[in-house]
Write an enzyme that holds these catalytic residues in place. Structure first.
Site, mmCIF file in Angstrom:
data_model
loop_
_atom_site.group_PDB
_atom_site.id
_atom_site.type_symbol
_atom_site.label_atom_id
_atom_site.label_comp_id
_atom_site.label_asym_id
_atom_site.label_seq_id
_atom_site.Cartn_x
_atom_site.Cartn_y
_atom_site.Cartn_z
ATOM 1 N N ASP A 98 16.122 42.582 42.469
ATOM 2 C CA ASP A 98 17.031 42.296 41.295
ATOM 3 C C ASP A 98 17.910 41.601 42.775
ATOM 4 O O ASP A 98 18.597 42.225 43.402
ATOM 5 C CB ASP A 98 17.150 42.692 40.226
ATOM 6 C CG ASP A 98 18.049 42.542 39.711
ATOM 7 O OD1 ASP A 98 19.014 41.079 39.665
ATOM 8 O OD2 ASP A 98 18.163 42.768 38.111
ATOM 9 N N HIS A 100 21.184 39.770 41.392
ATOM 10 C CA HIS A 100 22.398 39.881 40.337
ATOM 11 C C HIS A 100 23.590 40.721 40.904
ATOM 12 O O HIS A 100 22.866 41.615 40.442
ATOM 13 C CB HIS A 100 21.863 40.513 38.770
ATOM 14 C CG HIS A 100 21.267 39.411 38.692
ATOM 15 N ND1 HIS A 100 19.950 38.984 38.246
ATOM 16 C CD2 HIS A 100 21.896 37.897 37.713
ATOM 17 C CE1 HIS A 100 18.960 38.281 37.920
ATOM 18 N NE2 HIS A 100 20.019 36.923 37.695
ATOM 19 N N SER A 151 13.787 45.108 35.905
ATOM 20 C CA SER A 151 14.766 45.842 36.660
ATOM 21 C C SER A 151 14.742 47.597 36.016
ATOM 22 O O SER A 151 15.090 48.908 36.422
ATOM 23 C CB SER A 151 15.849 45.780 36.808
ATOM 24 O OG SER A 151 15.844 44.148 37.851
HETATM 25 CO CO1 B1M Z 1 19.751 35.537 36.353
HETATM 26 N N1 B1M Z 1 19.245 35.537 34.360
HETATM 27 N N2 B1M Z 1 18.252 34.924 37.290
HETATM 28 N N3 B1M Z 1 20.726 34.603 37.633
HETATM 29 N N4 B1M Z 1 21.523 35.255 35.186
HETATM 30 C C1 B1M Z 1 20.387 36.486 33.961
HETATM 31 C C2 B1M Z 1 20.330 37.934 33.989
HETATM 32 C C3 B1M Z 1 19.256 36.556 32.814
HETATM 33 C C4 B1M Z 1 19.711 36.959 31.117
HETATM 34 C C5 B1M Z 1 19.567 34.878 32.280
HETATM 35 C C6 B1M Z 1 18.923 34.043 30.873
HETATM 36 O O1 B1M Z 1 17.701 34.620 30.960
HETATM 37 N N5 B1M Z 1 19.452 33.912 29.175
HETATM 38 C C7 B1M Z 1 17.745 36.379 32.922
HETATM 39 C C8 B1M Z 1 17.016 37.661 33.027
HETATM 40 C C9 B1M Z 1 16.002 37.675 32.060
HETATM 41 C C10 B1M Z 1 14.612 39.188 31.872
HETATM 42 O O2 B1M Z 1 15.450 39.807 32.951
HETATM 43 N N6 B1M Z 1 14.922 38.842 30.335
HETATM 44 C C11 B1M Z 1 18.011 35.699 34.192
HETATM 45 C C12 B1M Z 1 16.767 35.152 35.443
HETATM 46 C C13 B1M Z 1 15.304 35.582 34.570
HETATM 47 C C14 B1M Z 1 16.921 34.764 36.478
HETATM 48 C C15 B1M Z 1 15.935 33.909 37.418
HETATM 49 C C16 B1M Z 1 14.587 34.935 37.631
HETATM 50 C C17 B1M Z 1 15.962 32.934 37.255
HETATM 51 C C18 B1M Z 1 14.252 32.191 37.716
HETATM 52 O O3 B1M Z 1 14.898 32.302 39.353
HETATM 53 N N7 B1M Z 1 13.648 31.497 37.097
HETATM 54 C C19 B1M Z 1 16.519 34.621 38.691
HETATM 55 C C20 B1M Z 1 16.141 35.930 39.509
HETATM 56 C C21 B1M Z 1 16.319 36.877 40.584
HETATM 57 C C22 B1M Z 1 15.831 37.634 41.068
HETATM 58 O O4 B1M Z 1 17.003 38.531 40.591
HETATM 59 N N8 B1M Z 1 14.821 37.959 41.425
HETATM 60 C C23 B1M Z 1 17.941 34.918 38.646
HETATM 61 C C24 B1M Z 1 18.653 34.285 39.502
HETATM 62 C C25 B1M Z 1 20.343 34.109 39.119
HETATM 63 C C26 B1M Z 1 21.556 33.569 40.163
HETATM 64 C C27 B1M Z 1 21.073 33.811 41.259
HETATM 65 C C28 B1M Z 1 21.011 32.172 39.486
HETATM 66 C C29 B1M Z 1 22.489 33.946 39.369
HETATM 67 C C30 B1M Z 1 23.155 34.976 40.188
HETATM 68 C C31 B1M Z 1 23.948 35.590 41.243
HETATM 69 C C32 B1M Z 1 24.825 36.444 41.572
HETATM 70 O O5 B1M Z 1 24.137 37.715 40.939
HETATM 71 N N9 B1M Z 1 24.659 36.509 42.977
HETATM 72 C C33 B1M Z 1 22.299 34.418 38.059
HETATM 73 C C34 B1M Z 1 23.559 34.347 37.148
HETATM 74 C C35 B1M Z 1 24.902 34.467 37.094
HETATM 75 C C36 B1M Z 1 22.752 35.132 35.624
HETATM 76 C C37 B1M Z 1 23.455 35.390 34.136
HETATM 77 C C38 B1M Z 1 23.654 33.620 33.196
HETATM 78 C C39 B1M Z 1 25.001 36.328 34.972
HETATM 79 C C40 B1M Z 1 25.667 37.611 35.315
HETATM 80 C C41 B1M Z 1 26.766 37.755 35.142
HETATM 81 O O6 B1M Z 1 26.804 37.852 36.352
HETATM 82 N N10 B1M Z 1 27.175 38.447 34.665
HETATM 83 C C42 B1M Z 1 22.498 35.853 33.410
HETATM 84 C C43 B1M Z 1 23.013 36.239 31.963
HETATM 85 C C44 B1M Z 1 23.655 37.217 31.611
HETATM 86 O O7 B1M Z 1 23.530 38.162 31.741
HETATM 87 N N11 B1M Z 1 23.626 37.444 29.793
HETATM 88 C C45 B1M Z 1 21.577 36.289 34.219
HETATM 89 C C46 B1M Z 1 28.592 38.242 34.433
HETATM 90 C C47 B1M Z 1 28.167 40.281 35.223
HETATM 91 C C48 B1M Z 1 29.978 40.357 35.263
HETATM 92 O O8 B1M Z 1 27.809 41.118 34.088
HETATM 93 O O9 B1M Z 1 26.106 41.982 35.694
HETATM 94 O O10 B1M Z 1 25.692 42.208 33.261
HETATM 95 P P1 B1M Z 1 26.901 42.595 34.826
HETATM 96 O O11 B1M Z 1 27.529 43.669 34.243
HETATM 97 C C49 B1M Z 1 28.298 43.807 33.244
HETATM 98 C C50 B1M Z 1 27.709 45.400 32.743
HETATM 99 O O12 B1M Z 1 26.044 44.930 33.116
HETATM 100 C C51 B1M Z 1 28.352 46.451 33.726
HETATM 101 O O13 B1M Z 1 29.854 46.303 33.874
HETATM 102 C C52 B1M Z 1 29.938 44.151 34.094
HETATM 103 C C53 B1M Z 1 31.181 44.048 33.453
HETATM 104 O O14 B1M Z 1 32.236 45.133 33.710
HETATM 105 N N12 B1M Z 1 27.266 47.009 34.488
HETATM 106 C C54 B1M Z 1 27.211 48.017 35.876
HETATM 107 C C55 B1M Z 1 26.621 46.722 35.499
HETATM 108 N N13 B1M Z 1 25.851 46.946 36.308
HETATM 109 C C56 B1M Z 1 26.488 48.130 35.938
HETATM 110 C C57 B1M Z 1 26.943 49.002 37.399
HETATM 111 C C58 B1M Z 1 26.972 50.198 36.315
HETATM 112 C C59 B1M Z 1 27.976 50.283 35.729
HETATM 113 C C60 B1M Z 1 28.048 49.360 34.432
HETATM 114 O O15 B1M Z 1 27.168 51.527 36.785
HETATM 115 C C61 B1M Z 1 25.985 52.182 38.256
#
Ligand code: B1M
Length: 209
Positions: A98, A100, A151
């Site tokens: 992963d 992200h 994940s």
């Molecule tokens: Co990706 N991606 N992405 N992506 N991406 C998602 C996760 C997705 C939901 C988008 C969608 O389809 N709507 C989807 C996953 C679907 C699934 O698994 N069913 C997805 C996909 C499919 C993919 C790829 C597979 C796409 C592809 O290649 N075809 C690929 C994966 C590659 C891989 O990982 N092997 C991919 C790639 C990418 C980018 C590189 C383009 C980029 C990431 C850049 C980076 O992180 N450096 C990206 C992004 C930006 C996203 C979305 C749009 C936004 C994620 C984000 O940063 N959110 C995302 C859509 C979504 O999440 N709805 C998506 C903002 C961030 C602050 O939130 O990380 O959730 P989040 O963290 C929150 C809480 O969750 C929590 O605290 C934070 C807020 O305070 N939290 C914790 C998180 N970790 C924590 C740990 C803790 C405590 C709290 O304690 C340890």
């Protein structure tokens, strides 16, 4: 557009030019964390929705992510840090497979600014590396982040691995990331893990826990 809408729009459009001036203006009105939580994260939410519905292609998602990171890096030095330190040490990583890391890095910033020492291992980390670091750094907690549905399975395997290595009692685990649910962690994963395992919806719940 009004300032805060414009900032959220910048994340969606991946538009960095002139962003610092907007962030300065926003910081004159509200604290940096509020800008992240209420404005920048709402932009990222829109990005997720557009990508999920096929209206936005991956290179543009990447640009949005880069813009988000630039904005957070600009705001971070302006965040209020607490004086207390040495509350504990957490090893933090995005799990194997992963990439992200925006959410994980927010957790890092919030914990670091609140007296915890964070050993941030980065992305795509296998459990062996996470465990080695936890032992080496004498961590109090292991934190794992992951956004992909797969994940959540990796996290389960990781907990099983920690169990089989006999370190579950030693390391409470904090889990977060968009694909996880509280029910999955509290029902399924607590069954699996012999130590404490907690779900954090966001970085603040992570801090609280
Ligand atoms: Co990706 N991606 N992405 N992506 N991406 C998602 C996760 C997705 C939901 C988008 C969608 O389809 N709507 C989807 C996953 C679907 C699934 O698994 N069913 C997805 C996909 C499919 C993919 C790829 C597979 C796409 C592809 O290649 N075809 C690929 C994966 C590659 C891989 O990982 N092997 C991919 C790639 C990418 C980018 C590189 C383009 C980029 C990431 C850049 C980076 O992180 N450096 C990206 C992004 C930006 C996203 C979305 C749009 C936004 C994620 C984000 O940063 N959110 C995302 C859509 C979504 O999440 N709805 C998506 C903002 C961030 C602050 O939130 O990380 O959730 P989040 O963290 C929150 C809480 O969750 C929590 O605290 C934070 C807020 O305070 N939290 C914790 C998180 N970790 C924590 C740990 C803790 C405590 C709290 O304690 C340890």
């Amino acid at each position: 557009l009004p300032l805060f809408e414009r900032l959220a729009r910048r994340i969606v459009d991946g538009e960095k030019a002139g962003m610092e001036a907007d962030l300065d203006e926003a910081m004159a009105q509200v604290p940096p964390l509020q800008i992240i939580n209420e404005t920048l994260l709402s932009g990222m939410k829109t990005v997720g929705e557009l990508f999920g519905s096929g209206q936005m292609q991956l290179p543009f998602v990447l640009q949005s992510a880069e813009t988000m990171k630039t904005a957070v890096a600009y705001l971070e030095p302006h965040m209020e840090a607490t004086d207390d330190s040495g509350k504990g040490r957490i090893v933090l990583a995005t799990v194997k497979g992963d990439v992200h890391d925006i959410g994980k890095n927010l957790v890092d910033i919030i914990l670091s600014n609140n007296g915890y020492e964070v050993v941030n291992l980065g992305i795509k980390q296998p459990i062996s590396t996470i465990l080695d670091a936890a032992v080496d750094k004498k961590a109090d907690v292991i934190g794992m982040s992951g956004l992909l549905v797969k994940s959540t399975v990796v996290m389960k395997e990781n907990l099983e691995e920690l169990n089989s290595r006999g370190v579950a009692e030693q390391f409470p685990v904090l889990l977060g990331g968009a694909a996880l649910t509280r029910a999955y962690v509290e029902n399924d994963l607590t069954e699996v893990y012999a130590g404490d395992v907690h779900y954090a919806r966001d970085a603040f719940e992570g801090l609280h826990l």
